[in-house]
Write an enzyme that holds these catalytic residues in place. Structure first.
Site, PDB file in Angstrom:
ATOM      1  N   LYS A  78      -2.424   2.138   8.719  1.00  0.00           N
ATOM      2  CA  LYS A  78      -3.516   3.065   9.015  1.00  0.00           C
ATOM      3  C   LYS A  78      -4.759   2.315   9.496  1.00  0.00           C
ATOM      4  O   LYS A  78      -5.392   2.693  10.483  1.00  0.00           O
ATOM      5  CB  LYS A  78      -3.855   3.889   7.775  1.00  0.00           C
ATOM      6  CG  LYS A  78      -2.767   4.853   7.340  1.00  0.00           C
ATOM      7  CD  LYS A  78      -3.140   5.522   6.023  1.00  0.00           C
ATOM      8  CE  LYS A  78      -2.038   6.411   5.501  1.00  0.00           C
ATOM      9  NZ  LYS A  78      -2.391   7.052   4.203  1.00  0.00           N
ATOM     10  N   ALA A  94      -6.089   3.369   3.346  1.00  0.00           N
ATOM     11  CA  ALA A  94      -5.621   3.525   1.973  1.00  0.00           C
ATOM     12  C   ALA A  94      -4.393   4.424   1.926  1.00  0.00           C
ATOM     13  O   ALA A  94      -4.205   5.294   2.781  1.00  0.00           O
ATOM     14  CB  ALA A  94      -6.730   4.113   1.094  1.00  0.00           C
ATOM     15  N   ASP A  95      -3.567   4.201   0.912  1.00  0.00           N
ATOM     16  CA  ASP A  95      -2.424   5.071   0.671  1.00  0.00           C
ATOM     17  C   ASP A  95      -2.154   5.100  -0.834  1.00  0.00           C
ATOM     18  O   ASP A  95      -2.387   4.109  -1.531  1.00  0.00           O
ATOM     19  CB  ASP A  95      -1.178   4.574   1.405  1.00  0.00           C
ATOM     20  CG  ASP A  95      -0.064   5.603   1.379  1.00  0.00           C
ATOM     21  OD1 ASP A  95      -0.170   6.609   2.109  1.00  0.00           O
ATOM     22  OD2 ASP A  95       0.897   5.425   0.619  1.00  0.00           O
ATOM     23  N   THR A  96      -1.692   6.250  -1.316  1.00  0.00           N
ATOM     24  CA  THR A  96      -1.416   6.423  -2.730  1.00  0.00           C
ATOM     25  C   THR A  96      -0.005   6.956  -2.917  1.00  0.00           C
ATOM     26  O   THR A  96       0.448   7.822  -2.168  1.00  0.00           O
ATOM     27  CB  THR A  96      -2.414   7.417  -3.372  1.00  0.00           C
ATOM     28  OG1 THR A  96      -3.746   6.952  -3.148  1.00  0.00           O
ATOM     29  CG2 THR A  96      -2.177   7.556  -4.860  1.00  0.00           C
ATOM     30  N   GLY A 131      -2.592   1.453  -2.281  1.00  0.00           N
ATOM     31  CA  GLY A 131      -2.737   0.366  -1.318  1.00  0.00           C
ATOM     32  C   GLY A 131      -4.070   0.501  -0.608  1.00  0.00           C
ATOM     33  O   GLY A 131      -4.441   1.597  -0.181  1.00  0.00           O
TER      34      GLY A 131
END
Length: 215
Positions: A78, A94-96, A131
């Site tokens: 991203k 960001a990633d969850t 992340g």
């Protein structure tokens, strides 16, 4: 923060937070490579109001991809996508993901998915992985994975049905939002609370400072 639709000249992000890039002390715009209102609101808590440029990428996990590897890969993908479009800015990706063991739970889009997630989480300990990737204007990259362990109490059918009726589960990893009614399900939490909401703020500030961006 303001939404971006095309590549503007430097300084053309009205309302976006400008940060100081060291060592030359020039100011740069902050861009969040996500449309998540939860991440935007978390950043606002610490006085950061980024421009919003959602990166459209394939978020499907790779075969046998571990949760920590998955969120790190997507956060970087991203950030890299938006950094290419808006050079000269500092980009935050960001990633969850929510995982029970090695199993990644979906971002629930249907009631049946949310019920399945809650049934799996009921009375169990699970992990929330976040992340985070920061790309500086000079191309330097800093990234980290944050993990929070969350334990739910046992959920009865009435608990689940009331929660489903409230609609908070829609689009949420693991079928719940800890900042809403699901807070009553949490028996214990070990690690960062803001990571479970969507973005660990301590790590964001640490990574920005690590690439020479002053807060």
């Amino acid at each position: 923060g303001p939404r971006l639709s095309r590549r503007p000249p430097a300084g053309a992000f009205p309302g976006a937070t400008r940060l100081t890039s060291m060592p030359d002390s020039r100011t740069v715009e902050l861009i969040l490579a996500s449309a998540s209102p939860r991440r935007r609101d978390l950043l606002a808590q610490i006085g950061l109001h980024p421009a919003i440029a959602a990166a459209e990428i394939d978020e499907a996990p790779l075969p046998r991809e571990l949760p920590a590897v998955h969120v790190r890969r997507l956060a970087r993908a991203k950030a890299e996508r938006i950094a290419k479009t808006y050079p000269g800015a500092v980009v935050l990706g960001a990633d969850t993901a929510v995982a029970c063991g090695r199993r990644l739970l979906p971002k629930a889009e249907a009631e049946s998915e949310a019920r399945d997630c809650l049934a799996l989480l009921s009375g169990r300990r699970h992990r929330v992985y976040g992340g985070i990737c920061v790309i500086a204007p000079d191309g330097r990259v800093a990234e980290r994975v944050v993990m929070t362990a969350v334990t739910f109490r046992s959920l009865g059918s009435s608990d689940v049905e009331r929660y489903i009726a409230g609609g908070e589960w829609r689009g949420k990893a693991g079928g719940y939002a800890i900042q809403g009614a699901a807070a009553a399900f949490v028996r214990s939490l070990n690690g960062s609370y803001t990571n479970v909401v969507g973005l660990d703020l301590y790590t964001v500030v640490s990574l920005l400072r690590g690439v020479g961006i002053g807060i």
